[in-house]
Design a protein around this motif. Structure first.
Motif, PDB file in Angstrom:
ATOM      1  N   HIS A 329     -61.904  52.218  86.255  1.00 29.15           N
ATOM      2  CA  HIS A 329     -61.384  53.571  86.115  1.00 29.15           C
ATOM      3  C   HIS A 329     -59.865  53.617  86.226  1.00 29.15           C
ATOM      4  O   HIS A 329     -59.245  54.566  85.739  1.00 29.15           O
ATOM      5  N   GLN A 330     -59.238  52.607  86.848  1.00 26.86           N
ATOM      6  CA  GLN A 330     -57.774  52.629  86.932  1.00 26.86           C
ATOM      7  C   GLN A 330     -57.152  52.509  85.548  1.00 26.86           C
ATOM      8  O   GLN A 330     -56.238  53.255  85.188  1.00 26.86           O
ATOM      9  N   ALA A 331     -57.642  51.578  84.774  1.00 32.33           N
ATOM     10  CA  ALA A 331     -57.146  51.435  83.400  1.00 32.33           C
ATOM     11  C   ALA A 331     -57.553  52.643  82.560  1.00 32.33           C
ATOM     12  O   ALA A 331     -56.790  53.099  81.695  1.00 32.33           O
ATOM     13  N   THR A 332     -58.739  53.169  82.828  1.00 34.24           N
ATOM     14  CA  THR A 332     -59.212  54.343  82.082  1.00 34.24           C
ATOM     15  C   THR A 332     -58.309  55.546  82.332  1.00 34.24           C
ATOM     16  O   THR A 332     -57.978  56.300  81.407  1.00 34.24           O
ATOM     17  N   VAL A 333     -57.895  55.726  83.590  1.00 28.78           N
ATOM     18  CA  VAL A 333     -57.029  56.855  83.921  1.00 28.78           C
ATOM     19  C   VAL A 333     -55.684  56.719  83.232  1.00 28.78           C
ATOM     20  O   VAL A 333     -55.143  57.697  82.681  1.00 28.78           O
ATOM     21  N   VAL A 334     -55.117  55.514  83.239  1.00 29.32           N
ATOM     22  CA  VAL A 334     -53.838  55.304  82.549  1.00 29.32           C
ATOM     23  C   VAL A 334     -53.996  55.592  81.061  1.00 29.32           C
ATOM     24  O   VAL A 334     -53.128  56.235  80.443  1.00 29.32           O
ATOM     25  N   ALA A 335     -55.110  55.156  80.488  1.00 30.83           N
ATOM     26  CA  ALA A 335     -55.342  55.395  79.052  1.00 30.83           C
ATOM     27  C   ALA A 335     -55.463  56.883  78.763  1.00 30.83           C
ATOM     28  O   ALA A 335     -54.915  57.389  77.765  1.00 30.83           O
ATOM     29  N   GLU A 336     -56.171  57.615  79.602  1.00 32.46           N
ATOM     30  CA  GLU A 336     -56.318  59.051  79.393  1.00 32.46           C
ATOM     31  C   GLU A 336     -54.990  59.779  79.599  1.00 32.46           C
ATOM     32  O   GLU A 336     -54.693  60.759  78.897  1.00 32.46           O
ATOM     33  N   ALA A 337     -54.187  59.304  80.550  1.00 33.86           N
ATOM     34  CA  ALA A 337     -52.874  59.907  80.755  1.00 33.86           C
ATOM     35  C   ALA A 337     -51.992  59.705  79.536  1.00 33.86           C
ATOM     36  O   ALA A 337     -51.259  60.625  79.116  1.00 33.86           O
ATOM     37  N   ALA A 338     -52.042  58.518  78.937  1.00 33.19           N
ATOM     38  CA  ALA A 338     -51.259  58.253  77.727  1.00 33.19           C
ATOM     39  C   ALA A 338     -51.719  59.148  76.581  1.00 33.19           C
ATOM     40  O   ALA A 338     -50.907  59.718  75.841  1.00 33.19           O
ATOM     41  N   MET A 339     -53.046  59.295  76.438  1.00 27.17           N
ATOM     42  CA  MET A 339     -53.585  60.143  75.377  1.00 27.17           C
ATOM     43  C   MET A 339     -53.184  61.602  75.588  1.00 27.17           C
ATOM     44  O   MET A 339     -52.829  62.303  74.624  1.00 27.17           O
ATOM     45  N   LEU A 340     -53.194  62.053  76.838  1.00 25.37           N
ATOM     46  CA  LEU A 340     -52.823  63.439  77.130  1.00 25.37           C
ATOM     47  C   LEU A 340     -51.336  63.672  76.873  1.00 25.37           C
ATOM     48  O   LEU A 340     -50.946  64.709  76.309  1.00 25.37           O
ATOM     49  N   ALA A 341     -50.495  62.725  77.273  1.00 22.99           N
ATOM     50  CA  ALA A 341     -49.051  62.865  77.055  1.00 22.99           C
ATOM     51  C   ALA A 341     -48.734  62.934  75.567  1.00 22.99           C
ATOM     52  O   ALA A 341     -47.903  63.741  75.122  1.00 22.99           O
ATOM     53  N   ALA A 342     -49.401  62.080  74.782  1.00 25.16           N
ATOM     54  CA  ALA A 342     -49.181  62.093  73.331  1.00 25.16           C
ATOM     55  C   ALA A 342     -49.675  63.401  72.723  1.00 25.16           C
ATOM     56  O   ALA A 342     -49.028  63.978  71.826  1.00 25.16           O
ATOM     57  N   ALA A 343     -50.814  63.905  73.213  1.00 25.21           N
ATOM     58  CA  ALA A 343     -51.354  65.164  72.691  1.00 25.21           C
ATOM     59  C   ALA A 343     -50.419  66.320  72.997  1.00 25.21           C
ATOM     60  O   ALA A 343     -50.232  67.222  72.165  1.00 25.21           O
ATOM     61  N   ARG A 344     -49.817  66.319  74.169  1.00 21.93           N
ATOM     62  CA  ARG A 344     -48.888  67.397  74.531  1.00 21.93           C
ATOM     63  C   ARG A 344     -47.695  67.429  73.572  1.00 21.93           C
ATOM     64  O   ARG A 344     -47.221  68.508  73.184  1.00 21.93           O
TER      65      ARG A 344
END
Length: 400
Positions: A329-344
């Motif tokens: 989940h640590q890598a998953t959280v970083v991946a989701e944070a990157a996806m959210l930042a790009a979406a913003r």
């Protein structure tokens, strides 16, 4: 130090505490614990202020009666003792009829004591104003002597009753109630020291000796410490859980600030506004609502390719650091944070204001602890920063 400071400071603290409790709303007065607990704070504050030598002089001058402050302070202390006993009766619980009967008995007895204090003062001859040593100066004066003893005996009876109830109950409770009882016992210990000093100084006068320093120098700080600590002991079980909840909410609010800052600008400025006077639990609730709303706005732009790339980079980064057995989940959280930042970045570029019907959510936002990790990744992960820059570059290239 000014002779009134030792009285005014605890008086102000108790008044502030009373104001905070009263500001919670009148509906709380239906709670049988509220009236005696507020009485303790308000009467305790008044007694502190009235006991200060500058206030004593002012009251005596204003009324034109030498030592008028004496029965006023003693009556206040007696009312405070009664409030302590009533609150302890309510605090321990039991059948309502038994509580009511015990409370009425306490109030009736202490009302008679207060009446006796004023009657004895009216019968006494006390023409010389004494602001600090009245107890010992008039220790042998008819009626005044009896007034002082009446007050002290009533106060001692309340202290002993409270101590017995507190110690016997201490073995049966845990948590904040136990903390409150411990504070109460500490306060009663200070109070016992105050009473011993007073009784000893007066007994010395009865035997022709001068130990007035026990009454004028030793007892005032002891009784003020007793009042504040005892009031805190009664207050902790009432405000302790709420204080703990607000402390936890404030900690979480601060941890979620990066995520909130990333998303709050995506909604209307008036939605989820956080005011400076809001308590932490309210701040956190509004902050999380703003976060969830921001994720909904970003959901049409959540790109799985960005997540996949960021996840691979996160796993590789963890492996390069020599970290073994890292929870996925640590890598998953970083991946989701990157996806959210790009979406913003995409949302800001397209200027979307409405949430589409097919809006989804991030897995990390639905789990409290992972939401905190998501917030941390947004503010500190170089992988997220790189995804944000790449999204900005793509939108810039699209405009060209």
């Amino acid at each position: 130090m000014d002779s009134g400071i030792v009285f005014y400071i605890p008086g102000a603290l108790l008044l502030v505490a009373a104001g905070l409790k009263l500001s919670a709303g009148t509906g709380l007065w239906r709670d049988s614990l509220v009236a005696p607990s507020n009485a303790i704070l308000l009467v305790g504050s008044a007694v502190c202020v009235l006991s200060a030598p500058p206030t004593i002089r002012y009251v005596n001058d204003a009324t034109g009666v030498a030592n008028f402050s004496a029965p006023l302070v003693y009556a206040g202390m007696t009312a405070l003792s009664a409030s302590y006993l009533v609150l302890m009766i309510r605090w321990k619980g039991g059948p309502p009829e038994t509580q009511q009967r015990a409370a009425r008995l306490v109030l009736g007895v202490y009302a008679l004591v207060i009446a006796g204090i004023w009657v004895l003062f009216g019968l006494a001859e006390v023409p010389v104003e004494r602001t600090q040593d009245l107890d010992t100066y008039y220790a042998n004066t008819p009626c005044m002597r009896e007034m002082i003893v009446l007050y002290m005996v009533a106060h001692t009876a309340a202290t002993v009753a409270l101590a017995v109830m507190s110690v016997s109950w201490l073995r049966e409770v845990r948590g904040v109630t136990r903390v409150g009882l411990i504070l109460l016992i500490v306060g009663l210990t200070f109070d016992a020291g105050y009473q011993i000093a007073k009784y000893t100084a007066m007994a010395a006068r009865w035997n022709g000796m001068d130990w007035d320093f026990l009454s004028t120098d030793v007892s005032p700080p002891l009784v003020m410490l007793a009042g504040v600590t005892t009031a805190a002991g009664f207050a902790v079980p009432r405000v302790g859980p709420a204080a703990v909840d607000n402390l936890r909410a404030w900690k979480r609010f601060r941890l979620l600030k990066p995520l909130w800052a990333e998303l709050q600008t995506l909604r209307a400025p008036t939605e989820g506004i956080i005011r400076w006077w809001d308590p932490p639990v309210v701040r956190l609730a509004r902050q999380e609502i703003a976060i969830w709303d921001g994720v909904l706005v970003c959901s049409p732009y959540l790109d799985d390719q960005v997540r996949t790339t960021a996840y691979a980079e996160a796993v590789a980064s963890l492996a390069a650091d020599g970290t073994s057995g890292v929870p996925p989940h640590q890598a998953t959280v970083v991946a989701e944070a990157a996806m959210l930042a790009a979406a913003r970045v995409q949302v800001l570029h397209d200027g979307r204001a409405e949430v589409p019907a097919r809006a989804g959510t991030l897995e990390s936002v639905s789990q409290p602890q992972r939401m905190v990790l998501l917030s941390r990744a947004l503010s500190s992960s170089p992988i997220v920063a790189r995804a944000r820059r790449q999204a900005a570059a793509r939108t810039a290239a699209g405009r060209d």
